[in-house]
Write a protein that holds these residues in place. Structure first.
Motif, short mmCIF file in Angstrom:
data_model
loop_
_atom_site.label_atom_id
_atom_site.label_comp_id
_atom_site.label_asym_id
_atom_site.label_seq_id
_atom_site.Cartn_x
_atom_site.Cartn_y
_atom_site.Cartn_z
N GLN A 32 0.84 -1.19 0.00
CA GLN A 32 0.00 0.00 0.00
C GLN A 32 0.88 1.25 0.00
OE1 GLN A 32 -2.67 -0.17 3.34
NE2 GLN A 32 -3.99 -1.70 2.39
N PRO A 33 0.58 2.22 -0.84
CA PRO A 33 1.40 3.43 -0.88
C PRO A 33 1.25 4.27 0.38
CG PRO A 33 -0.53 3.68 -2.30
CD PRO A 33 -0.51 2.25 -1.84
N ARG A 34 2.35 4.76 0.87
CA ARG A 34 2.34 5.66 2.00
C ARG A 34 1.86 7.04 1.53
NH1 ARG A 34 4.83 3.93 6.40
NH2 ARG A 34 5.19 6.08 7.08
N PRO A 35 1.49 7.94 2.46
CA PRO A 35 0.99 9.25 2.03
C PRO A 35 1.92 9.97 1.06
CG PRO A 35 0.58 8.94 4.37
CD PRO A 35 1.39 7.76 3.92
N GLU A 36 3.23 9.95 1.36
CA GLU A 36 4.17 10.67 0.50
C GLU A 36 4.30 10.04 -0.89
OE1 GLU A 36 6.59 7.98 3.32
OE2 GLU A 36 4.82 9.30 3.42
N GLN A 37 3.83 8.81 -1.03
CA GLN A 37 3.88 8.14 -2.33
C GLN A 37 2.54 8.23 -3.07
OE1 GLN A 37 4.78 4.33 -0.59
NE2 GLN A 37 6.97 4.49 -1.06
N SER A 38 1.55 8.82 -2.44
CA SER A 38 0.20 8.88 -2.99
C SER A 38 -0.02 10.18 -3.76
CB SER A 38 -0.83 8.80 -1.85
OG SER A 38 -0.65 7.63 -1.08
N PRO A 39 -0.98 10.20 -4.69
CA PRO A 39 -1.31 11.44 -5.38
C PRO A 39 -1.66 12.55 -4.39
CG PRO A 39 -2.39 9.59 -6.44
CD PRO A 39 -1.78 9.05 -5.17
N TYR A 40 -1.15 13.72 -4.61
CA TYR A 40 -1.38 14.89 -3.76
C TYR A 40 -0.79 14.74 -2.36
CZ TYR A 40 -4.87 15.23 -7.47
OH TYR A 40 -5.51 15.22 -8.69
N GLY A 41 0.00 13.68 -2.15
CA GLY A 41 0.67 13.50 -0.86
C GLY A 41 -0.24 13.06 0.26
N ARG A 42 -1.38 12.45 -0.07
CA ARG A 42 -2.34 12.03 0.95
C ARG A 42 -2.85 10.63 0.64
NH1 ARG A 42 -4.26 15.71 4.51
NH2 ARG A 42 -3.62 17.88 4.20
N TYR B 224 -12.49 19.05 -0.39
CA TYR B 224 -12.84 19.18 1.02
C TYR B 224 -14.27 18.65 1.20
CZ TYR B 224 -8.79 22.20 1.95
OH TYR B 224 -7.52 22.73 2.11
N LEU B 225 -14.38 17.33 1.31
CA LEU B 225 -15.66 16.62 1.45
C LEU B 225 -16.55 16.79 0.21
CD1 LEU B 225 -16.33 17.41 5.22
CD2 LEU B 225 -15.40 15.30 4.23
N TRP B 226 -15.91 17.05 -0.94
CA TRP B 226 -16.56 17.04 -2.25
C TRP B 226 -15.94 15.93 -3.09
CZ3 TRP B 226 -20.58 20.03 -4.09
CH2 TRP B 226 -20.92 21.18 -3.37
N TRP B 227 -16.76 15.19 -3.82
CA TRP B 227 -16.29 14.19 -4.78
C TRP B 227 -16.04 14.88 -6.11
CZ3 TRP B 227 -15.44 9.21 -3.19
CH2 TRP B 227 -16.03 8.82 -1.97
N LEU B 228 -14.88 14.64 -6.71
CA LEU B 228 -14.53 15.24 -8.00
C LEU B 228 -14.50 14.13 -9.04
CD1 LEU B 228 -11.59 17.44 -6.66
CD2 LEU B 228 -14.04 17.91 -6.57
N GLN B 229 -15.48 14.14 -9.93
CA GLN B 229 -15.72 12.97 -10.78
C GLN B 229 -16.12 13.38 -12.19
OE1 GLN B 229 -18.77 10.46 -9.11
NE2 GLN B 229 -18.49 8.83 -10.60
N PRO B 230 -15.54 12.77 -13.22
CA PRO B 230 -15.98 13.03 -14.59
C PRO B 230 -17.16 12.13 -14.97
CG PRO B 230 -14.05 11.62 -14.63
CD PRO B 230 -14.33 11.90 -13.18
N PHE B 231 -18.06 12.67 -15.79
CA PHE B 231 -19.16 11.88 -16.34
C PHE B 231 -19.19 12.07 -17.85
CE2 PHE B 231 -20.66 12.72 -11.98
CZ PHE B 231 -20.92 11.43 -11.57
N ALA C 197 -9.33 9.54 -4.44
CA ALA C 197 -10.24 8.70 -3.67
C ALA C 197 -10.30 7.29 -4.24
CB ALA C 197 -11.63 9.33 -3.64
N ARG C 198 -10.68 7.19 -5.48
CA ARG C 198 -10.82 5.90 -6.15
C ARG C 198 -10.39 6.09 -7.59
NH1 ARG C 198 -16.34 5.73 -3.08
NH2 ARG C 198 -15.72 4.68 -1.17
N GLU C 199 -10.32 5.02 -8.33
CA GLU C 199 -9.85 5.12 -9.71
C GLU C 199 -10.71 6.11 -10.49
OE1 GLU C 199 -8.93 2.29 -13.60
OE2 GLU C 199 -9.63 1.40 -11.71
N GLY C 200 -10.06 7.10 -11.06
CA GLY C 200 -10.76 8.09 -11.86
C GLY C 200 -11.52 9.12 -11.05
N MET C 201 -11.32 9.17 -9.75
CA MET C 201 -12.10 10.05 -8.89
C MET C 201 -11.20 10.68 -7.82
SD MET C 201 -15.53 9.15 -6.66
CE MET C 201 -16.00 7.97 -7.93
N ASP C 202 -11.18 12.00 -7.78
CA ASP C 202 -10.42 12.70 -6.75
C ASP C 202 -11.36 13.21 -5.66
OD1 ASP C 202 -7.92 12.29 -7.87
OD2 ASP C 202 -8.00 14.13 -9.06
N TYR C 203 -10.78 13.81 -4.63
CA TYR C 203 -11.55 14.26 -3.48
C TYR C 203 -11.06 15.64 -3.07
CZ TYR C 203 -14.60 13.23 0.54
OH TYR C 203 -15.63 13.20 1.45
#
Length: 344
Positions: free
Chosen positions: A160-170, A276-283, A268-274
């Motif tokens: 599992q990627p650590r925070p520093e290895q994750s997108p946006y550092g989280r 401040y408590l908003w889901w960022l998703q393409p449709f 957050a998940r494949e193809g989906m960012d997060y």
């Protein structure tokens, strides 16, 4: 039938409204299980509002985790009033919870932003039934704040990627418990109950006067979900953000907070960012992909803002036990709603 109109919105005369009649036909045919309401606004005009249950327009909709995003709005208002900062450590505000189980100095460095982005170091994952922080375990105890404070620090095995290895550092994991602690924190810094703070600073300016909160066993408002609002009032919250925090000529939410809230802070998940408590998703509809930011709750409940289409879509449901309920709501969006909004 429409019983009332939100401020700044009136029925549109666009042909889109007629094209959206297909939504009514499909939902009434049972194609999307138990959809209870759909509201669509574009260019500041209410194009479509329909209720598919007996409760109608005045019904308060329990959209579950949609309420998390409202909690983020309240945090933004507290920050505007200089009561908090995004880098404010949270647990030092709760000396009554000492000593902490699984004591670790890293706990005292967990910030407001960590909870807003679902990326604190606490071992908390609602998608994992074995997680110590799973929300279902929290609901079994009386003191939810202590439940959060006593969680251990999350481990990161090799795979599992650590925070520093994750997108946006989280390193993201869906954690309702962390968001529930934001309610007691807001009460401490504001000196008000969360419903009173929300009513005065968010709901009243938008003309939202009918609200039902859920409460934690110890009395604080439940900011992790369960807030009940009318469907058109949910639409107002989406429209508020679409308009950069302005409503009826008033800057209700700081424009900078709106911008920061809907910027990606974690994957957050494949193809989906997060945000401040908003889901960022393409449709994608009709071969065109459109970015969105949205609020989401179990059962496929959604408040979606589509800036490229200058539109807000509210879908409420009771599909809580339906397999892939979010997929059903997204199919309704991409097959029937977005095509109408895309037509010139």
């Amino acid at each position: 039938m429409l019983r009332y109109l939100p401020l700044l919105l009136a029925f549109g005369s666009s042909v889109h409204a007629g094209e959206l009649d297909g939504v009514t036909t499909a939902i009434e045919a049972g194609d999307f299980k138990q959809i209870t309401s759909v509201v669509v606004a574009q260019h500041g005009k209410l194009l479509y509002e329909h209720y598919f249950d007996k409760d109608g327009a005045d019904s308060l909709r329990n959209t579950r985790s949609v309420g998390k995003t409202v909690a983020g709005m309240l945090v933004g208002l507290a920050i505007e009033r200089k009561l908090l900062r995004t880098d404010t450590p949270v647990l030092p505000y709760f000396p009554e919870l000492r000593p902490l189980a699984h004591a670790d100095p890293r706990k005292d460095k967990i910030t407001v932003e960590d909870f807003l982005t679902m990326s604190s170091l606490l071992e908390c994952d609602d998608d994992n039934q074995h997680s110590r922080g799973n929300e279902e375990r929290m609901y079994l105890v009386e003191d939810w704040s202590r439940f959060v404070a006593d969680l251990p620090i999350r481990g990161f095995p090799e795979w599992q990627p650590r925070p520093e290895q994750s997108p946006y550092g989280r390193a993201w994991s869906y954690c309702t418990a962390g968001v529930t602690l934001l309610g007691p924190l807001l009460e401490k810094v504001s000196g008000q109950r969360v419903p009173d703070f929300a009513a005065a600073n968010l709901f009243k300016p938008l003309g939202i006067d009918k609200v039902k909160w859920q409460f934690q066993p110890k009395g604080s408002a439940m900011t992790g979900g369960g807030l009940q609002l009318r469907s058109v009032d949910l639409m107002k919250l989406g429209q508020l953000y679409l308009d950069g925090g302005r409503w009826n000529g008033q800057q209700v939410m700081p424009a900078e907070w709106v911008r920061r809230s809907i910027a990606p802070h974690a994957n957050a998940r494949e193809g989906m960012d997060y945000g401040y408590l908003w889901w960022l998703q393409p449709f994608t509809a009709n071969g065109r992909t459109v970015q969105s930011y949205g609020m989401a709750g179990s059962g496929g409940n959604k408040v979606l803002v589509l800036p490229e289409l200058d539109a807000v879509v509210v879908i409420t449901t009771t599909n809580f036990q339906v397999r892939d309920a979010h997929g059903l709501s997204e199919k309704l969006l991409t097959k029937l709603i977005m095509p109408a909004l895309m037509r010139p």
